[in-house]
Design a protein around this motif. Structure first.
Motif, PDB file in Angstrom:
ATOM      1  N   GLU A  17       0.833  -1.205   0.000  1.00  0.00           N
ATOM      2  CA  GLU A  17       0.000   0.000   0.000  1.00  0.00           C
ATOM      3  C   GLU A  17       0.867   1.253   0.000  1.00  0.00           C
ATOM      4  OE1 GLU A  17      -3.043   0.332  -0.534  1.00  0.00           O
ATOM      5  OE2 GLU A  17      -4.051  -1.546  -0.014  1.00  0.00           O
ATOM      6  N   VAL A  18       1.964   1.222   0.748  1.00  0.00           N
ATOM      7  CA  VAL A  18       2.868   2.371   0.769  1.00  0.00           C
ATOM      8  C   VAL A  18       3.441   2.617  -0.622  1.00  0.00           C
ATOM      9  CG1 VAL A  18       5.119   3.194   1.596  1.00  0.00           C
ATOM     10  CG2 VAL A  18       3.475   2.231   3.210  1.00  0.00           C
ATOM     11  N   ALA A  19       3.883   1.545  -1.285  1.00  0.00           N
ATOM     12  CA  ALA A  19       4.452   1.684  -2.623  1.00  0.00           C
ATOM     13  C   ALA A  19       3.429   2.247  -3.602  1.00  0.00           C
ATOM     14  CB  ALA A  19       4.972   0.331  -3.110  1.00  0.00           C
ATOM     15  N   LEU A  20       2.213   1.754  -3.515  1.00  0.00           N
ATOM     16  CA  LEU A  20       1.157   2.230  -4.413  1.00  0.00           C
ATOM     17  C   LEU A  20       0.808   3.687  -4.125  1.00  0.00           C
ATOM     18  CD1 LEU A  20      -1.142  -0.925  -4.343  1.00  0.00           C
ATOM     19  CD2 LEU A  20       0.264  -0.151  -6.267  1.00  0.00           C
ATOM     20  N   ASP A  21       0.661   4.012  -2.854  1.00  0.00           N
ATOM     21  CA  ASP A  21       0.306   5.387  -2.486  1.00  0.00           C
ATOM     22  C   ASP A  21       1.415   6.373  -2.850  1.00  0.00           C
ATOM     23  OD1 ASP A  21      -2.101   4.490  -1.509  1.00  0.00           O
ATOM     24  OD2 ASP A  21      -1.476   4.504   0.600  1.00  0.00           O
ATOM     25  N   ALA A  22       2.659   5.892  -2.808  1.00  0.00           N
ATOM     26  CA  ALA A  22       3.789   6.772  -3.124  1.00  0.00           C
ATOM     27  C   ALA A  22       3.990   6.934  -4.628  1.00  0.00           C
ATOM     28  CB  ALA A  22       5.067   6.226  -2.483  1.00  0.00           C
ATOM     29  N   GLY A  23       3.267   6.151  -5.412  1.00  0.00           N
ATOM     30  CA  GLY A  23       3.311   6.340  -6.856  1.00  0.00           C
ATOM     31  C   GLY A  23       4.174   5.369  -7.633  1.00  0.00           C
ATOM     32  N   ALA A  24       4.435   4.198  -7.075  1.00  0.00           N
ATOM     33  CA  ALA A  24       5.201   3.200  -7.830  1.00  0.00           C
ATOM     34  C   ALA A  24       4.444   2.834  -9.110  1.00  0.00           C
ATOM     35  CB  ALA A  24       5.419   1.953  -6.982  1.00  0.00           C
ATOM     36  N   ASP A  25       5.179   2.691 -10.204  1.00  0.00           N
ATOM     37  CA  ASP A  25       4.570   2.317 -11.479  1.00  0.00           C
ATOM     38  C   ASP A  25       4.460   0.804 -11.619  1.00  0.00           C
ATOM     39  OD1 ASP A  25       4.561   5.054 -12.836  1.00  0.00           O
ATOM     40  OD2 ASP A  25       6.664   4.835 -12.256  1.00  0.00           O
ATOM     41  N   MET A  26       5.354   0.090 -10.955  1.00  0.00           N
ATOM     42  CA  MET A  26       5.370  -1.367 -10.995  1.00  0.00           C
ATOM     43  C   MET A  26       5.615  -1.907  -9.596  1.00  0.00           C
ATOM     44  SD  MET A  26       7.782  -2.127 -14.325  1.00  0.00           S
ATOM     45  CE  MET A  26       7.448  -1.427 -15.944  1.00  0.00           C
ATOM     46  N   VAL A  27       4.960  -3.012  -9.273  1.00  0.00           N
ATOM     47  CA  VAL A  27       5.184  -3.680  -7.987  1.00  0.00           C
ATOM     48  C   VAL A  27       5.504  -5.134  -8.282  1.00  0.00           C
ATOM     49  CG1 VAL A  27       3.834  -2.110  -6.563  1.00  0.00           C
ATOM     50  CG2 VAL A  27       2.666  -3.976  -7.734  1.00  0.00           C
ATOM     51  N   ILE A 203      10.831   3.411   1.172  1.00  0.00           N
ATOM     52  CA  ILE A 203      10.110   3.310  -0.103  1.00  0.00           C
ATOM     53  C   ILE A 203       9.691   4.695  -0.565  1.00  0.00           C
ATOM     54  CG2 ILE A 203       7.986   2.496  -1.209  1.00  0.00           C
ATOM     55  CD1 ILE A 203       8.152  -0.002   0.554  1.00  0.00           C
ATOM     56  N   ARG A 204       9.081   5.446   0.337  1.00  0.00           N
ATOM     57  CA  ARG A 204       8.628   6.805  -0.022  1.00  0.00           C
ATOM     58  C   ARG A 204       9.810   7.684  -0.451  1.00  0.00           C
ATOM     59  NH1 ARG A 204       6.020   6.113   5.106  1.00  0.00           N
ATOM     60  NH2 ARG A 204       3.823   5.499   4.879  1.00  0.00           N
ATOM     61  N   THR A 205      10.890   7.611   0.297  1.00  0.00           N
ATOM     62  CA  THR A 205      12.057   8.440   0.009  1.00  0.00           C
ATOM     63  C   THR A 205      12.674   8.072  -1.335  1.00  0.00           C
ATOM     64  OG1 THR A 205      12.526   8.680   2.372  1.00  0.00           O
ATOM     65  CG2 THR A 205      14.325   9.159   0.848  1.00  0.00           C
ATOM     66  N   PHE A 206      12.736   6.788  -1.632  1.00  0.00           N
ATOM     67  CA  PHE A 206      13.316   6.352  -2.898  1.00  0.00           C
ATOM     68  C   PHE A 206      12.485   6.842  -4.075  1.00  0.00           C
ATOM     69  CE2 PHE A 206      13.689   3.540  -6.521  1.00  0.00           C
ATOM     70  CZ  PHE A 206      15.066   3.437  -6.682  1.00  0.00           C
ATOM     71  N   ILE A 207      11.193   6.663  -4.005  1.00  0.00           N
ATOM     72  CA  ILE A 207      10.336   7.080  -5.121  1.00  0.00           C
ATOM     73  C   ILE A 207      10.412   8.591  -5.313  1.00  0.00           C
ATOM     74  CG2 ILE A 207       7.942   7.227  -5.938  1.00  0.00           C
ATOM     75  CD1 ILE A 207       7.442   4.505  -4.655  1.00  0.00           C
ATOM     76  N   ARG A 208      10.420   9.321  -4.220  1.00  0.00           N
ATOM     77  CA  ARG A 208      10.540  10.778  -4.313  1.00  0.00           C
ATOM     78  C   ARG A 208      11.875  11.174  -4.949  1.00  0.00           C
ATOM     79  NH1 ARG A 208       9.040  11.716   0.443  1.00  0.00           N
ATOM     80  NH2 ARG A 208      11.062  11.772   1.475  1.00  0.00           N
ATOM     81  N   ALA A 209      12.961  10.534  -4.521  1.00  0.00           N
ATOM     82  CA  ALA A 209      14.284  10.844  -5.073  1.00  0.00           C
ATOM     83  C   ALA A 209      14.367  10.487  -6.552  1.00  0.00           C
ATOM     84  CB  ALA A 209      15.359  10.088  -4.295  1.00  0.00           C
ATOM     85  N   ALA A 210      13.739   9.377  -6.936  1.00  0.00           N
ATOM     86  CA  ALA A 210      13.751   8.966  -8.339  1.00  0.00           C
ATOM     87  C   ALA A 210      13.006   9.972  -9.203  1.00  0.00           C
ATOM     88  CB  ALA A 210      13.132   7.578  -8.485  1.00  0.00           C
ATOM     89  N   ARG A 211      11.854  10.443  -8.716  1.00  0.00           N
ATOM     90  CA  ARG A 211      11.078  11.426  -9.481  1.00  0.00           C
ATOM     91  C   ARG A 211      11.860  12.733  -9.628  1.00  0.00           C
ATOM     92  NH1 ARG A 211       8.084   7.858 -11.745  1.00  0.00           N
ATOM     93  NH2 ARG A 211       6.460   6.901 -10.471  1.00  0.00           N
ATOM     94  N   GLU A 212      12.498  13.158  -8.554  1.00  0.00           N
ATOM     95  CA  GLU A 212      13.268  14.406  -8.601  1.00  0.00           C
ATOM     96  C   GLU A 212      14.450  14.271  -9.561  1.00  0.00           C
ATOM     97  OE1 GLU A 212      14.311  15.107  -4.555  1.00  0.00           O
ATOM     98  OE2 GLU A 212      12.306  15.846  -3.980  1.00  0.00           O
TER      99      GLU A 212
END
Length: 226
Positions: A17-27, A203-212
């Motif tokens: 759920e965290v990965a999905l809420d944070a915007g992961a494109d693939m799980v 997870i949240r930090t990684f996705i945010r860093a990847a987007r930035e």
């Protein structure tokens, strides 16, 4: 094209759920018993049912036979098969034809010589994932938290999308994207507090860093073309 972020080795409802809420494109769900991220068919079925179209579900197997693939596909109903073993070009082609699903072939990289088979796989797969080659004594082919030399991919020319994985984390993701210009990134151990234990904040930090990082790379491309 927007960067595709894949969080692999998910095994609990909370971290999914965290990965999905944070915007992961693939799980990704791992079906390989030697891995600390291995999930049973029952758990995978339950987790897969929670995705509800918010991300592409990925089934990861290692040199699996047809019966195993069929069971995994039935449980997860994935949008992508990730072949993380020593599957040959012919085997990749056969799996794609038999199951009618897009296939991502993983190529383990340590030196330039490991890229020799790339043209063959690129001709039959829908996507390539470049991962770090595991040591000879390793019990599994990935999820070991060690990056490879990303500069090996600097001059790669592919007509299909490719992702980079292997030892990625929030601290090095920007450099990985800058060097490889990959269209996607894959992380597993880099968002864990212990092997197989995903950390929600990581997870949240990684996705945010990847987007930035993707945004910064896109901006530099625009600036260099003006």
């Amino acid at each position: 094209m927007a960067l595709a972020v894949k969080i692999c080795g998910l095994s609990t409802r909370e971290t999914l759920e965290v990965a999905l809420d944070a915007g992961a494109d693939m799980v990704g769900f791992v079906f390989f018993e030697a891995s600390p991220r291995h999930v049973t068919l029952g758990t995978a079925r339950e987790l897969g049912g929670l995705v509800k179209g918010r991300a592409i579900k990925v089934v990861l197997t290692v040199d699996a036979d047809d019966a195993t693939l069929e069971n995994c596909i039935d449980a997860v109903q994935p949008g992508l098969l990730q072949l993380h073993g020593s599957e040959s070009v012919a085997r990749v082609r056969d799996i794609k034809q038999k199951f009618g699903l897009p296939v991502m072939k993983v190529l383990s990289v340590a030196t330039a010589a490991d890229l020799a088979g790339l043209p063959g796989y690129a001709a039959v797969a829908d996507r390539i994932l470049f991962d770090a080659r595991a040591p000879k004594d390793a019990t599994r082919p990935g999820g070991l938290g060690v990056p490879f030399d990303w500069h090996l991919l600097e001059n790669i020319k592919l007509t299909i999308p490719f992702m980079v994985g292997g030892g990625l984390n929030a601290g090095n993701i920007a450099e990985a994207i800058r060097v490889t210009r990959a269209g996607g990134v894959d992380v597993s151990s880099g968002v864990e507090s212990a092997p197989g234990v995903k950390d929600p904040e990581m997870i949240r930090t990684f996705i945010r860093a990847a987007r930035e990082a993707a945004g910064a790379t896109a901006s530099s491309k625009i600036a260099s073309s003006v």
